[in-house]
Design a protein around this motif. Structure first.
Motif, PDB file in Angstrom:
ATOM      1  N   UNK A 189       0.867  -1.180   0.000  1.00  0.00           N
ATOM      2  CA  UNK A 189       0.000   0.000   0.000  1.00  0.00           C
ATOM      3  C   UNK A 189       0.903   1.229   0.000  1.00  0.00           C
ATOM      4  N   UNK A 190       0.371   2.406  -0.268  1.00  0.00           N
ATOM      5  CA  UNK A 190       1.206   3.621  -0.228  1.00  0.00           C
ATOM      6  C   UNK A 190       1.480   4.036   1.223  1.00  0.00           C
ATOM      7  N   UNK A 191       2.645   3.703   1.738  1.00  0.00           N
ATOM      8  CA  UNK A 191       2.997   4.021   3.116  1.00  0.00           C
ATOM      9  C   UNK A 191       3.508   5.461   3.225  1.00  0.00           C
ATOM     10  N   UNK A 192       3.287   6.074   4.383  1.00  0.00           N
ATOM     11  CA  UNK A 192       3.888   7.355   4.712  1.00  0.00           C
ATOM     12  C   UNK A 192       4.609   7.223   6.049  1.00  0.00           C
ATOM     13  N   UNK A 193       5.579   8.095   6.288  1.00  0.00           N
ATOM     14  CA  UNK A 193       6.334   8.029   7.538  1.00  0.00           C
ATOM     15  C   UNK A 193       5.417   8.121   8.748  1.00  0.00           C
ATOM     16  N   UNK A 194       5.657   7.239   9.697  1.00  0.00           N
ATOM     17  CA  UNK A 194       4.968   7.146  10.975  1.00  0.00           C
ATOM     18  C   UNK A 194       3.608   6.472  10.887  1.00  0.00           C
ATOM     19  N   UNK A 195       3.295   5.852   9.757  1.00  0.00           N
ATOM     20  CA  UNK A 195       2.131   4.982   9.736  1.00  0.00           C
ATOM     21  C   UNK A 195       2.337   3.868  10.763  1.00  0.00           C
ATOM     22  N   UNK A 196       1.265   3.508  11.462  1.00  0.00           N
ATOM     23  CA  UNK A 196       1.335   2.483  12.496  1.00  0.00           C
ATOM     24  C   UNK A 196       1.440   1.090  11.880  1.00  0.00           C
ATOM     25  N   UNK A 197       2.267   0.257  12.486  1.00  0.00           N
ATOM     26  CA  UNK A 197       2.396  -1.142  12.094  1.00  0.00           C
ATOM     27  C   UNK A 197       2.050  -2.030  13.278  1.00  0.00           C
ATOM     28  N   UNK A 198       1.326  -3.095  13.010  1.00  0.00           N
ATOM     29  CA  UNK A 198       1.097  -4.149  13.984  1.00  0.00           C
ATOM     30  C   UNK A 198       1.888  -5.383  13.556  1.00  0.00           C
ATOM     31  N   UNK A 199       2.342  -6.129  14.534  1.00  0.00           N
ATOM     32  CA  UNK A 199       3.089  -7.341  14.213  1.00  0.00           C
ATOM     33  C   UNK A 199       2.301  -8.201  13.232  1.00  0.00           C
ATOM     34  N   UNK A 200       2.969  -8.591  12.141  1.00  0.00           N
ATOM     35  CA  UNK A 200       2.337  -9.421  11.125  1.00  0.00           C
ATOM     36  C   UNK A 200       1.748  -8.650   9.959  1.00  0.00           C
ATOM     37  N   UNK A 201       1.660  -7.303  10.071  1.00  0.00           N
ATOM     38  CA  UNK A 201       1.121  -6.518   8.958  1.00  0.00           C
ATOM     39  C   UNK A 201       1.974  -6.736   7.704  1.00  0.00           C
ATOM     40  N   UNK A 202       1.303  -6.803   6.560  1.00  0.00           N
ATOM     41  CA  UNK A 202       2.004  -6.937   5.283  1.00  0.00           C
ATOM     42  C   UNK A 202       2.503  -5.562   4.850  1.00  0.00           C
ATOM     43  N   UNK A 203       3.826  -5.430   4.733  1.00  0.00           N
ATOM     44  CA  UNK A 203       4.428  -4.158   4.326  1.00  0.00           C
ATOM     45  C   UNK A 203       4.679  -4.133   2.822  1.00  0.00           C
ATOM     46  N   UNK A 204       5.206  -5.221   2.294  1.00  0.00           N
ATOM     47  CA  UNK A 204       5.525  -5.257   0.877  1.00  0.00           C
ATOM     48  C   UNK A 204       5.642  -6.681   0.376  1.00  0.00           C
ATOM     49  N   UNK A 205       5.897  -6.782  -0.924  1.00  0.00           N
ATOM     50  CA  UNK A 205       6.035  -8.086  -1.570  1.00  0.00           C
ATOM     51  C   UNK A 205       7.271  -8.054  -2.456  1.00  0.00           C
ATOM     52  N   UNK A 206       8.148  -9.019  -2.262  1.00  0.00           N
ATOM     53  CA  UNK A 206       9.352  -9.114  -3.081  1.00  0.00           C
ATOM     54  C   UNK A 206       8.980  -9.507  -4.519  1.00  0.00           C
ATOM     55  N   UNK A 207       9.915  -9.284  -5.425  1.00  0.00           N
ATOM     56  CA  UNK A 207       9.657  -9.550  -6.844  1.00  0.00           C
ATOM     57  C   UNK A 207       9.298 -11.011  -7.107  1.00  0.00           C
ATOM     58  N   UNK A 208       9.766 -11.896  -6.198  1.00  0.00           N
ATOM     59  CA  UNK A 208       9.492 -13.329  -6.379  1.00  0.00           C
ATOM     60  C   UNK A 208       8.268 -13.794  -5.601  1.00  0.00           C
ATOM     61  N   UNK A 209       7.495 -12.832  -5.083  1.00  0.00           N
ATOM     62  CA  UNK A 209       6.258 -13.161  -4.385  1.00  0.00           C
ATOM     63  C   UNK A 209       6.390 -13.353  -2.895  1.00  0.00           C
ATOM     64  N   UNK A 210       7.594 -13.282  -2.347  1.00  0.00           N
ATOM     65  CA  UNK A 210       7.784 -13.465  -0.903  1.00  0.00           C
ATOM     66  C   UNK A 210       7.284 -12.221  -0.167  1.00  0.00           C
ATOM     67  N   UNK A 211       6.386 -12.400   0.812  1.00  0.00           N
ATOM     68  CA  UNK A 211       5.844 -11.239   1.538  1.00  0.00           C
ATOM     69  C   UNK A 211       6.846 -10.712   2.570  1.00  0.00           C
ATOM     70  N   UNK A 212       6.754  -9.432   2.855  1.00  0.00           N
ATOM     71  CA  UNK A 212       7.564  -8.795   3.899  1.00  0.00           C
ATOM     72  C   UNK A 212       6.599  -8.301   4.962  1.00  0.00           C
ATOM     73  N   UNK A 213       6.664  -8.899   6.150  1.00  0.00           N
ATOM     74  CA  UNK A 213       5.750  -8.575   7.237  1.00  0.00           C
ATOM     75  C   UNK A 213       6.468  -7.790   8.337  1.00  0.00           C
ATOM     76  N   UNK A 214       5.705  -7.030   9.086  1.00  0.00           N
ATOM     77  CA  UNK A 214       6.234  -6.364  10.275  1.00  0.00           C
ATOM     78  C   UNK A 214       6.521  -7.412  11.347  1.00  0.00           C
TER      79      UNK A 214
END
Length: 330
Positions: free
Chosen positions: A275-300
């Motif tokens: 999603x379009x993140x901005x500085x200081x957006x809140x994260x909860x453990x496990x939130x999806x932050x991004x997706x690598x080019x090979x489909x691997x998710x990046x979680x908080x």
């Protein structure tokens, strides 16, 4: 030096004011990045007030650098030949325009005791201050003025306090070196530079390395009309807090204290945010932050906030930083 004919007409400029009475030596810088002009506007406003007599020095001295990077400022861009606020140090073999700036600016910093460096940022978000580490004798950033930095930060007029930059950057460098080892001779110049342990050294880090204390005030989004006023108020409050002008010490404000604990790099140009993140957006453990080019998710990995998300980062550059709550400010 840069081959651009425009650099032949550029010069470095500082303006100093000193009281007959002794006191601290403050340096205030603007436009370290050429498209971050709120500090330049605020500094010029303060200079006008000192010249007119509206403001008067009662102790110590202050030096203003309205435009630290004149090439980048002339172009209206973040950098001239490179980012001035990375790998900032004097060199006997200057090649890029920013090397010549460093050979002028670093000795100027060493002549002062306190630095206020005024910046802004690309994305939306609220102003915040970045300070140095707690007092320590460690190998990354030994320091002994944590209380002075904290006291000054509390009086700038912003409500977020962030630390942990250089230690987190050092961890990121270790990770980048491991990644570069897998690339062999395919690593490009940007990736190699980002893996240099000195690349995290900017204005405030250099100021601390020569015995002073310093902070970066991020005054808001580049074009936010409030940013020059935030920068102006921070300069006034700093001058008063340090006893350089009359008016008494400003009241400290309540602040949210955050510590940067991790940096995540882009490893491929097609890595993307969820999603379009901005500085200081809140994260909860496990939130999806991004997706690598090979489909691997990046979680908080933990609760906290994201800062400096950069959807336009290149492979091998910082993609985003993660923060968590810090107990440094009650």
């Amino acid at each position: 030096m840069s081959s651009s004919a425009a650099t032949s007409s550029l010069h470095f400029k500082s303006i100093s004011y000193a009281s007959p009475r002794p006191g601290l030596k403050l340096l205030v810088t603007g436009a370290v990045h050429g498209n971050e002009t709120c500090g330049t506007k605020a500094i010029r406003r303060i200079i006008e007030e000192l010249e007119s007599g509206k403001l008067n020095m009662v102790a110590g001295s202050v030096t203003f650098v309205p435009v630290a990077n004149p090439l980048a400022y002339q172009r209206g861009e973040r950098s001239g030949d490179r980012n001035l606020n990375r790998k900032l140090q004097p060199t006997s073999e200057p090649k890029e325009f920013e090397d010549y700036i460093a050979n002028w600016l670093c000795p100027l910093m060493a002549q002062h005791e306190v630095l206020l460096d005024l910046h802004s940022f690309r994305g939306e978000g609220e102003a915040f201050v970045m300070v140095g580490p707690e007092n320590n004798d460690g190998p990354v950033e030994p320091f002994r003025f944590a209380q002075q930095e904290k006291a000054m930060a509390l009086r700038l007029g912003v409500n977020r306090f962030v630390d942990g930059w250089l230690s987190t950057y050092a961890r990121g460098v270790d990770r980048r070196r491991d990644y570069l080892a897998t690339l062999g001779d395919k690593a490009d110049a940007v990736q190699l530079l980002n893996a240099d342990p000195l690349f995290g050294m900017g204005t405030t880090e250099y100021m601390r390395s020569v015995g002073g204390y310093a902070m970066t005030l991020e005054c808001g989004q580049h074009l936010d009309p409030r940013a020059p006023e935030i920068a102006y108020r921070a300069i006034i409050n700093t001058l008063a807090h340090l006893g350089l002008i009359a008016g008494g010490d400003p009241e400290p404000v309540s602040m949210e204290a955050l510590r940067i604990y991790d940096v995540v790099d882009k490893t491929h140009k097609d890595d993307r945010f969820s999603r379009p993140w901005t500085s200081f957006d809140t994260l909860k453990k496990g939130d999806l932050i991004g997706i690598r080019h090979n489909g691997i998710p990046v979680h908080a990995e933990a609760d906290g906030r994201i800062i400096f998300p950069d959807a336009n980062a290149q492979a091998g550059e910082e993609w985003f930083y993660l923060t968590k709550a810090s107990g440094r400010v009650p």
